[in-house]
Scaffold this active site. Structure first.
Site, PDB file in Angstrom:
ATOM      1  N   HIS A   1       0.744  -1.381  -0.010  1.00 47.42           N
ATOM      2  CA  HIS A   1       0.078   0.027  -0.181  1.00 47.42           C
ATOM      3  C   HIS A   1       0.951   1.234  -0.180  1.00 47.42           C
ATOM      4  O   HIS A   1       0.503   2.306   0.493  1.00 47.42           O
ATOM      5  CB  HIS A   1      -0.907  -0.038   1.095  1.00 47.42           C
ATOM      6  CG  HIS A   1      -1.762  -1.148   1.374  1.00 47.42           C
ATOM      7  ND1 HIS A   1      -3.173  -1.215   1.267  1.00 47.42           N
ATOM      8  CD2 HIS A   1      -1.390  -2.460   2.036  1.00 47.42           C
ATOM      9  CE1 HIS A   1      -3.760  -2.270   1.203  1.00 47.42           C
ATOM     10  NE2 HIS A   1      -2.652  -3.078   1.818  1.00 47.42           N
TER      11      HIS A   1
ATOM     12  N   SER B   1      14.712  20.015 -17.698  1.00 44.60           N
ATOM     13  CA  SER B   1      13.742  21.081 -17.943  1.00 44.60           C
ATOM     14  C   SER B   1      13.973  22.107 -18.602  1.00 44.60           C
ATOM     15  O   SER B   1      14.968  22.542 -18.757  1.00 44.60           O
ATOM     16  CB  SER B   1      13.009  21.452 -16.630  1.00 44.60           C
ATOM     17  OG  SER B   1      12.108  22.503 -16.676  1.00 44.60           O
TER      18      SER B   1
ATOM     19  N   LYS C   1      16.224  20.558 -12.675  1.00 42.43           N
ATOM     20  CA  LYS C   1      15.446  19.335 -12.928  1.00 42.43           C
ATOM     21  C   LYS C   1      16.237  18.171 -13.352  1.00 42.43           C
ATOM     22  O   LYS C   1      16.925  18.374 -14.279  1.00 42.43           O
ATOM     23  CB  LYS C   1      14.110  19.474 -13.780  1.00 42.43           C
ATOM     24  CG  LYS C   1      13.091  20.439 -12.968  1.00 42.43           C
ATOM     25  CD  LYS C   1      12.527  19.867 -11.703  1.00 42.43           C
ATOM     26  CE  LYS C   1      11.893  18.574 -11.994  1.00 42.43           C
ATOM     27  NZ  LYS C   1      10.370  18.407 -12.588  1.00 42.43           N
TER      28      LYS C   1
ATOM     29  N   GLU D   1       8.998   6.940 -16.919  1.00 50.70           N
ATOM     30  CA  GLU D   1       7.671   7.738 -17.370  1.00 50.70           C
ATOM     31  C   GLU D   1       7.220   7.290 -18.696  1.00 50.70           C
ATOM     32  O   GLU D   1       5.669   6.762 -18.845  1.00 50.70           O
ATOM     33  CB  GLU D   1       7.425   9.247 -17.271  1.00 50.70           C
ATOM     34  CG  GLU D   1       7.872   9.709 -15.935  1.00 50.70           C
ATOM     35  CD  GLU D   1       8.084  11.443 -15.929  1.00 50.70           C
ATOM     36  OE1 GLU D   1       9.021  11.639 -16.392  1.00 50.70           O
ATOM     37  OE2 GLU D   1       7.450  12.048 -15.513  1.00 50.70           O
TER      38      GLU D   1
END
Lengths: 461, 461, 461, 461
Positions: free
Chosen positions: A159, A280, A286, A293
């Site tokens: 979880h 970025s 970043k 992803e």
């Protein structure tokens, strides 16, 4: 009479240009050119055996086909005008261009219906092999990472909450077994792909006494389709392939999700290599896990393709319908996508930095709570009661901001005298692992066995 | 401390009623009660071996579990209050009610995470067998229909346009081979379902030295899961099952579509039995093929379930997450649905009337056109040219409303002298079939072979 | 003649029991009983106007229908034997039971085809209202949370990596706008649901001169269907509803994912209430975010239903086909599911603890890097160069483990003299927010405007 | 430091080539070049207003962008090396190449996150308009066909069984209303697409005091996004678009299915033009409805894309994640596909031959059975009884092979005396139609009204 199509004999009017474009599969089925050429080579031998073409013609056909293979490899679809519907007509057309009239003999006794079904099966057999090969590479990387970081401890989550400590090597090996089953599925699939439809004709079987066993051997299929309607109509093997890849992709998406979270600043268990990260355009700080992803997102693409082909097949009358032309793009896109995703995942794993310190430090003392319950249970308390006793200890310790593993035997005995003998060191990783050396557990012996088992599997593959 | 849940030791506040309802799986996982009881029986023996329960307790537990099985069979979920989350807690609760404190010992060393994964695998093994059994019945019906109507001739369609004549028995046998592969897929799946996760604990492996091999034998699994995280986290076998059933369902939807069309007034090839038809509440004339339409539609339901579980798994962190609770309803609904659909399809086939006359009468003389092209080809004309010649004959005959098969040799020779020798009877069914006796063709010998092959497969199953 | 069905006049044989079960929709369409009763009331008035029933009969029918409504409310489907196919026949049957022969008049001029389409639209209109109502509650909760925690600062993430600081109120308001659009979609849908098919008959229109405008007014529809075939055949409004709910569910799944991560031990931004959490049956330490995980997972269920109905409709011939019976279960399940999920999400938000300290503490000094680049840009350096300059500062600071915001003006000027004048306090939250007070930005003024705008929308709804 | 990317300042190592390929969106997002150029033009004006670029620079930028638009139009993606990630960086790179350093200023205050969201919305607004335009063309064709064939009679089907006769014009108009709603959905969608995210920055809002209202006006959006996180994170408008197109595609698939069946030899209601048909490579007799089959199949492709994007969004953390890059290909493919399908359907309808004679001849006398039941009902018999009486007549007539409409009044009266007065001509088309002139019915007056209504809608669109 319209002359531009193979089938235009009975037609009076030309196709509308927009429809012609919609109908045309050459832009994507050109991918089958090698298989189509192979098929034509083997098939023309059979025509020669039947006396429908001469030996000289056969030789000319084979020479022509070899030349075409090279041409297509170099020039691709620029070879074909918009009037060429598909790769079968494309190759027959080029062959006619190169060797003249003999080329017009090669379509005797076959139909594009059985031809395309055969081509696509040949193509898939090749690509399934390629995918299995890449998956093996991924499995090898997993085993190596497990071996190289065998002793590292990390929090195990359920979880997305800390549950119990585990060996990192145990964690990463969990993916080994998932991907191994993915390979198993693909291997099982092969026997349902390796069935030759050639000889099924349009739907009723070829009108020529073809020796289908000779064709099968020439093309390398395991079996021959036993019913010509089924031969041209069935695409179950494509749905099964897309299902298998969907499952694989779901497994990869779960790995990706874990790794995105575990490599976030707050977790910091892993550091992704610059090789598979991006920055970025606006924020110079970043470093983004784009590879993970995209791996996660590609699952959508692949399962979208699965749905697509299911939707196409649903409620379709038997035998061949043009709808079946829509089987190819989702199939081809899925093959390209999954190969890319597997390879990038392997590169990512091979180049990842594992931060053993951060993982160990992250372990929450409360993830040892089950050890307390188990001690009580072994000392005769029913587990369900023990769970409640420890639940209370957990609650009160949280309220007092006390780390659970710092509770001494005497403090524990204040809660319940059955804790007697537990010792102050009850909550150590070492003890935790030792107790979990059963098959499949996170104990070191068990994980060692897993790794050995994995190496054996890889060797035997 | 809240007392009503197994896990409430550390909680201060009760669950909100709406959340409790959302969270509660008992209304559907009660279906696993037999498996859960079986598991507890086998597992408690192992606890006894480890000395965690006495032999007397073991006996009491087994007696209690037997009683519970009967109770649930009779009273169902009325046995359980809304506070009982799931079947595992339900059975443990009843056991406590029946035999007292000993019942609280049975959860030692296991977690609901490994327990539910084990239950569901046991359940699926049973239901896969049931589905295969029903599929065999369907296969038997197909073979019988093919045998009983061996000689009937029907038009064969591609693109829902008449293509070439075929034997009805050839047509119906095409489904045999599709459904046979469906069985093959389910059989391949079994080895990936028959893996025992029990002993995986919450995720890290049980803390007790369980003899997992004994558990495996007691429960009848083929294999033991080799990694505890994988053991509790994986649902690939459910996705694979839903994929396999989706493919089967697609095959059934195609049969349904065919039969809806073929039994329409205009075709009239088949007459559905009243047993599987309905009427209209307003139109007294209607007899509707609802069984076939529902069979076609259920494909949507099944593939919806496949998408559902894929969506649940996508991007899920590893090991157990509560999301996995959403695996059961699509699984159970799919099992019920497919069993119903297979059985009704079998009943439909067993009771159908096949209108041989209508089928024969429906054959279009133009569906013999390929025979003309083939004759020219055998007489040395390249097939592609032959196709054009015949295309012209077709076009002109259509314009003059002439039945193609009425064209005599002499008329044909006017088109092209290579028709010489074809005979006026070139366009008969008999000749057509004779030429298609290669493997998989619609010739009588071929279909006879298919039927014999099918009988052998059925025998060996 | 078989007597048990409304349509059995022309049938000789009874339905097979298995088929009867498959065919029977009563177990789920009983949910439409209120709508069906309402329809019959309004419709019988029209029959009375046409003189097909007397005023006395009309009164008896209405009394009977009232009684039936109560009966069904209390006794549910136990009222109906297995031979009753659906709720329409169920109600007609009960009415006959209660008032005798007059009941047999109410089906004149209508068909179940237009009747069920009307019932389901009435039902959906009611449930869309309910869902919008619940969504408003959720929106109110969001605005209240934003208001109550207006000033809290948290890290803003892209790619689950720290990007830039944001106001928590800005973060939570982002969901307001997403859910507001969800309401907008449902409102747009209403006009396509609120079209009355009644009067379409089986497909060709009723044979009686019904005043459809009177029926429309009696039933409360906005419009009347203009084509009877379209009236009985279309289910686009169901697909649109399922699409709208799918989008809403995707939005909820993203909130759930965020909250699962943000409430994990490592983040600790939020603490979920015990009311919506559960524990573990084995690990006394666990507190699990089951409500969020189920919310995330229910997306699969809902989108599975969307796919299901799309699959059913694909390639279906026009007008009514029995396949359309498969529209109801996915619809009903989706309505139940989304209402539950919205409500539980609202309860969760209302009871959540927000840990302002942990959020503020979590902000990474590197998430201020863009401020440096912007300063250079304002001082005349092209942004792309500034990005590179700051990229280097970031890289070197990371290597030296220096917090970015501790870099003083003089240190920065060593990198580039255009930093002159930036001040040592360049990297404060206050400055960061001040600069982002444009429309939609995370500045306090902007977020205040968002909240006011939101309050206005809620008032006007 | 790696120099090849916009964001490479903080990176030490180059991207792996395989990952670079996976990550690269330029091959498909190049489609947005016009929108990206438009955005940069409007945005640079705002930068000029803020004094971040000079008027001269602004002019140079606009000139450069104009030049780039032309270049890309001609040379496409051959302009860009593999290191260029996306169209935004591609255009910025070309601009730098053309006008030098000033180009590096244009990214100040924006991020690719808000930029791509803006581009894609602009692109969709354009394409939604295009699709609506094509749909109007289709609607016009439908109305024209209905007008030109107003009086033709055809059998109306439910369950693909003859139900009742209908006007062909009524039948074809049923699609008008379905497609009209499809347009309605797209129009409703526009307000949710026409929201400008530009100014949202990476997620927190631009750090520059942009006048977003000026940007909005320059770009032609209806509204401005009110929350920057929502601005960069939301893709609901894409899901909604794909849903709308899926519904449209389902409607088209039903038309296609009808037309495939109705143009089959057995039905022969329609003859497809050669323009949209193809032949067989093997069977010279075939004329296949490939355009309709592809239209039916493309539904799978489109709904596959819908599932794909749903799957991508499910459980994604808020704000921008790289997963969102996977939104474009399904979107673009769907736009291309649906435009093609609509256009080909329009061409097909415009060129179809409608065989009025075959349709009329096909009408089954039994499809008048409801007329008998209605007569009894009007004469006072409860409808349900009348249905049974007529059911018996139907059954016995079928057994005796009597055409239903040949039953005279006296024969009918033998069944039931309430048939008195029905006349021998009870079963004529004319009578049938006359009785169905209520709103939406198949009566001529009703269909005339439908056509007029349709013409009015088209005029007002």
């Amino acid at each position: 009479m319209i002359e531009n199509k193979a089938w235009s004999g009975r037609f009076k009017e030309k196709n509308d240009m927009l429809f012609e474009k919609m109908n045309r599969s050459l832009p994507f089925d050109i991918r089958l050119y090698k298989e189509d050429i192979k098929l034509n080579k083997v098939y023309s031998k059979e025509l020669a055996r039947l006396g429908l073409i001469t030996e000289n013609e056969l030789e000319a056909i084979h020479d022509g086909l070899n030349k075409i293979e090279l041409e297509i490899k170099i020039k691709g679809d620029t070879l074909f005008t918009n009037e060429i519907e598909d790769i079968h007509m494309g190759i027959e057309g080029l062959l006619t261009h190169f060797i003249g009239n003999s080329a017009k003999r090669i379509h005797a006794g076959k139909s594009r219906n059985d031809q395309v079904a055969t081509d696509i099966r040949l193509y898939m057999l090749k690509e399934i092999d390629n995918i299995i090969y890449l998956l093996k590479d991924l499995l090898i990387s997993i085993v190596e990472i497990a071996t190289d970081n065998f002793d590292l401890i990390m929090p195990g989550f359920t979880h997305l909450r800390q549950a119990q400590p585990i060996l990192f090597s145990h964690y990463i090996m969990s993916f080994f077994f998932a991907f191994e089953r993915d390979i198993g599925r693909l291997k099982d699939l092969i026997k349902r792909v390796s069935i030759m439809p050639l000889g099924s004709g349009a739907l009723s079987g070829s009108a020529y006494p073809l020796n289908r066993t000779a064709l099968q051997k020439g093309l390398g299929f395991e079996k021959i389709s036993q019913n010509s309607i089924d031969g041209v109509a069935s695409r179950d093997f494509i749905v099964e392939f897309l299902s298998d890849i969907s499952i694989l992709s779901l497994n990869l998406s779960r790995l990706a999700e874990d790794f995105i979270i575990y490599s976030s600043e707050k977790f910091n268990f892993f550091e992704l290599s610059d090789k598979v990260s991006t920055g970025s355009s606006i924020m110079p700080n970043k470093k983004n896990p784009d590879s993970l992803e995209l791996t996660r997102a590609k699952t959508g693409r692949i399962i979208g393709s699965l749905v697509s082909i299911c939707m196409v097949l649903k409620g379709l009358p038997t035998s061949y319908n043009k709808d079946l032309q829509e089987d190819k793009e989702p199939l081809f896109d899925t093959i390209d996508t999954i190969k890319e995703v597997i390879e990038v995942t392997t590169i990512l794993l091979d180049s990842i930095e594992i931060n053993g310190k951060a993982m160990r430090k992250a372990i929450d003392s409360y993830s040892f709570a089950t050890e307390l319950a188990d001690y009580l249970t072994i000392n005769g308390m029913p587990f369900r009661e023990a769970h409640h006793v420890v639940g209370r200890i957990v609650r009160e310790s949280l309220e007092n901001s006390v780390e659970l593993t710092t509770l001494s035997e005497s403090v524990l005995c204040n809660y319940n005298e059955k804790f007697k003998g537990i010792g102050d060191d009850w909550g150590t990783i070492e003890k935790f692992l030792e107790k979990r050396d059963l098959i499949g557990g996170t104990g070191k012996g068990s994980v060692q066995t897993q790794i050995e088992y994995a190496r054996k599997i890889l060797k035997d593959m």
